[in-house]
Design an enzyme around this catalytic site. Structure first.
Site: not given
Ligand SMILES: [Zn+2]
Length: 881
Positions: A270, A272, A305, A308, A327
């Site tokens: 994830m 974050n 990640e 992102h 995504e």
């Molecule tokens: Zn992703």
């Protein structure tokens, strides 16, 4: 309790939030069973909202202690608490501060959303809607705020305290009985990117200097004792940071970048802000414990990640319907990173395999949905192959249409326009139109229309005019809820190969030279004429899978052999081998069904020989040529009246035949690369191991005594996990005493390693033998197995249901019943993981009548069960409809 059908949420109902949050100050006092969360929100009415009197904050499983507005306690009679929300009427119409105190129980949280503990580590998972399980909030991605987080805990229980952003302050409280840390994130973010970690963790530290000269502290936190397994992830992180600067001009924007590896995690990882949380399976690696596939996955997920940070965090999604915006784009970026770091062709083959295995069946079945869905019941069900993998293909097509420089220009404009915002798909596509002066109106249909298009192509050559005409027809099969389809804009990359094996220079009638070979297909039926084609060419179509479509073209076995030997496009050369293997397998399946045994497949095996022996081709690429289509691939191609038993036997027959026909070549390959003792995880070394293991698989399929001995030796002498697990899978698949011995040996060696032991579960779950179901059932009671640990569920139950088609689809329905029982048990505490398992049933309608009946019976039993989660109801009813 009855299962009422939950109400869907629709894209067309989107409304801006009634209030905005400028800052969030959280004060979290960690405790295993009684964590207290104080939240102070600085809020104001949203000028863009229609109605701002009432404030409704999302919340689930929270114990509310107190609410204050501008410092004054709100009496209990002045607000309403329902299971999903806190409702405050009559809010101030100017800036105000809202204080809320709630309590949560991390130890009781087995859904692994919100705040929970995994092997003693407090951690959070807030995407998509986990933040509402920590405190009452406007839990939607278009509410962006700046966060300050104070975490307090018992220093023995949680010596390390982490949150998003940069560290601000730390100290002790209650005369040393408690300690705290304060983190401040200067970038506004939606609450799904919030994260907090507390626990006994060991950091592995490094630094990265950005291209503007800033020094960033990098840390990977793991369980003490696992520090020596982080080197590869750290290396991948630094390469990702450099790559994003070079390819997209994007630099990291905080002083620290932290990664934490935890054991129990619903997903892979994830993103974050500044504090990525990973499933430790995708961080920890050493030659002895991780396969090359894991090394590759770590590299790709760490990159994903990290990427992102810009595509997802700096520019986020306006609502969850736009999930592909972050995504699909980020998958495209991580695929490009891997292609630049490794072999571009081999990477593309791997990505296409993934797309065809997971996304094509989704798009052809009851769970089909557009890349941007129009409605959902449970957003957690939409983290799908369509949103991710097909979403990435849409970005790739935009790049093919506007060119690589045009794509970069569009991305630059996207960041210029939308940095710090929550954006939509329309805004994203508009940037490529504006930066390139092109029209992508028709292209946008890809985002709103489900289903895999079929491209029916036919090539004719005219000896008089020396021209070739390529006719392309788009066939768009209906999907649930979408009967009529609009024609799509597809970039179709083509080549024409002359008899001497050379590419003919393309001269498109009416357009001139076609240097990149890309045709823009926009009409239901279209003909492209190529001039100056001196002899009858063989077409090489949809090169590199330039659009996520199925290609239908009439090529003879001889044409496929020719392409396999000559195509300058290596992807399509592999595709020719794959197509030839598939048509051979389908012929064998049909022959076995009709009782004929005459079809063998020697033509395919012989055609493969020259390429496999060609040292001029990369080892990893040759390994791909040797990998026959899987049982699932064959089932997908057959689509109806599927008999998994017949498919299994046909495939085994061809494996054996290829092993026998290419025996000498395969033995040479096996011998040649066997003496490389020093392990390196790089792509070239991994490719050599892949080739050697592919040769081993085919040699083993011959079943001679010497082949069995070779396999046993391979297991016993393995010096790395790639070789050891490859041999273990083959041994377990064959069964017998060798299998028992190897599994016993593997268990004794790895029973104390919670990650490696998953391989032991997988090896037993995917063995095709009739006793597997009984074995898998017994293993659910094994002390190292836990239904509450998603990695264990995926290794044992998930592998059985999705990677063992022969035993999952047992004619007696035992496989289906077992899966349904497990789904029901898991759904009680972790609906997200339960609903995922149900995906294995999505192609049940294509089965032969006997199995179809059993699958339907099992699914019907499931939907009648009481108290089913929203997640499971949505998937099960769609599959059954
Ligand atoms: Zn992703």
């Amino acid at each position: 309790m009855k299962n009422e059908t939950p109400r869907p949420i629709r894209l067309k109902d989107y409304k801006p939030p009634s209030f905005l949050v400028d800052t969030v100050a959280l004060d979290v006092a960690l405790d295993p069973a009684h964590t207290r969360v104080k939240s102070r929100l600085k809020m104001r009415p949203n000028p863009a909202a229609a109605e701002t009197g009432k404030l409704q904050l999302d919340g689930e499983n929270l114990e509310l202690e107190e609410v204050r507005i501008n410092g004054t306690v709100v009496p209990r009679s002045s607000y309403e608490v329902i299971p999903s929300a806190l409702i405050l009427p009559g809010m101030p119409q100017e800036r105000f501060s809202l204080d809320i105190v709630t309590h949560v129980n991390p130890d009781a949280n087995k859904a692994l959303q919100g705040l929970y503990r995994s092997r003693g580590i407090f951690c959070t998972q807030c995407e998509a809607q986990g933040f509402r399980r920590i405190t009452y909030f406007l839990d939607r991605p278009d509410v962006l705020a700046k966060y300050t987080t104070r975490i307090e805990a018992d220093p023995e229980l949680a010596p390390v305290l982490l949150s998003n952003g940069n560290p601000l302050e730390r100290g002790t409280a209650e005369r040393g009985k408690r300690h705290y840390a304060v983190w401040k994130d200067p970038h506004p973010k939606p609450c799904y990117l919030f994260a907090l970690v507390g626990g006994n963790l060991s950091p592995v530290a490094s630094t990265f200097r950005t291209r503007s000269g800033r020094e960033v502290d990098l840390r990977i936190y793991v369980e003490p004792g696992k520090e020596d397994r982080c080197a590869w992830a750290m290396d991948a992180l630094k390469r990702s940071m450099r790559w994003d600067e070079e390819r997209f001009g994007l630099e990291y924007d905080l002083d620290v970048f932290n990664i934490v590896a935890v054991s129990d995690f619903n997903m892979g990882a994830m993103e974050n802000k500044g504090l990525n949380i990973f499933n430790d399976r995708l961080i920890l690696a050493s030659p002895a414990t991780a396969t090359d596939a894991i090394y590759e996955a770590i590299e790709s997920v760490v990159a994903h990640e990290y990427f992102h940070n810009w595509t997802g965090n700096r520019i986020t999604c306006r609502d969850w319907f736009q999930l592909c915006l972050k995504e699909g784009l980020t998958v495209f970026r991580d695929q490009e990173f891997s292609a630049d770091e490794r072999s571009r062709t081999v990477q593309r083959i791997a990505d296409v395999r993934q797309l065809r295995t997971h996304q094509f069946p989704e798009d052809a079945g009851p769970l089909a949905h557009p890349v941007r869905p129009e409605s959902y019941i449970e957003i957690n069900n939409f983290y799908t192959a369509t949103v991710y993998e097909k979403g990435a293909e849409l970005c790739r097509m935009i790049e093919t249409i506007v060119g690589r420089e045009g794509f970069r220009a569009g991305m630059d404009l996207y960041f210029e326009r939308h940095d710090g915002e929550a954006a939509t798909v329309e805004q994203f596509v508009k940037c490529f139109e504006d930066a390139n002066g092109c029209d992508l109106k028709q292209f946008r249909t890809w985002y709103s229309q489900a289903g895999t298009p079929e491209l029916a192509c036919a090539l004719s050559w005219d000896s008089e005019t020396k021209s070739a005409a390529l006719t392309v027809e788009q066939v768009l099969p209906p999907t649930p809820g979408e009967e009529a389809k609009h024609p799509l804009h597809l970039p179709l990359k083509v080549g024409l190969i002359s008899g001497n094996g050379q590419d003919i220079e393309l001269n498109l009638k009416g357009a001139g030279p076609l240097a990149d070979g890309v045709l823009n297909v926009t009409k239901p039926r279209q003909t492209f004429t190529f001039l100056d084609v001196p002899s009858r060419p063989v077409p090489s179509l949809l090169r590199g899978l330039s659009a996520p479509a199925r290609l239908k073209v009439d090529l003879s076995d001889g044409d496929l052999e020719f392409l396999l030997a000559n195509d300058s496009d290596l992807f399509n050369r592999w595709q020719a081998a794959n197509d030839y293997a598939m048509r051979t397998l389908l012929r064998i399946v049909e022959a076995r069904r009709s009782g004929k045994r005459s079809v063998r497949g020697t033509g395919f095996a012989n055609a493969l020989a020259a390429s496999v022996a060609n040292d001029g081709l990369e080892a990893a690429y040759r390994a791909e040529l040797l990998r026959l289509p899987t049982e699932l691939d064959i089932a997908r191609e057959l689509a109806r009246d599927v008999d998994p038993e017949g498919i299994f036997r046909a495939r085994r027959q061809l494996l054996k035949l290829v092993g026998e026909t290419l025996g000498d070549v395969l033995e040479d390959i096996y011998q040649a690369d066997g003496d490389d003792d020093r392990f390196s995880p790089d792509a070239t070394s991994a490719g050599r191991r892949a080739l050697r293991n592919a040769a081993l698989t085919l040699l083993t399929a011959r079943g001679r005594p010497a082949d069995k001995e070779r396999l046993l030796r391979h297991y016993q002498s393995a010096t790395n996990m790639t070789d050891a697990s490859h041999a273990l899978f083959l041994l377990a698949a064959a069964g017998g005493t060798d299998a028992g011995d190897a599994l016993g040996d593997f268990y004794a060696r790895w029973k104390d390693d919670h990650l490696v032991i998953d391989t032991w579960f997988v090896a037993q779950a995917i063995a095709p033998s009739a006793t597997t179901l009984q074995r898998v059932r017994a293993l659910t009671k094994h002390p190292l197995f836990a239904l509450t640990a998603p990695n264990k569920v995926r290794a044992l139950i998930g592998s059985f249901a999705s990677m063992n088609p022969r035993q999952f689809n047992r004619p007696d329905g035992g496989g289906y019943n077992f899966a349904v029982e497990q789904v029901l048990a898991i759904d009680k505490f972790n609906p997200q993981v339960a609903a995922r398992l149900l995906g294995s049933f999505r192609s049940w309608r294509g089965l032969e009548p006997g199995r179809r009946k059993e699958a339907k019976r099992a699914l019907s039993r499931l939907v009648k069960a009481e108290g089913l989660s929203r997640d499971a109801i949505e998937i099960a009813t769609k599959i059954l409809e």
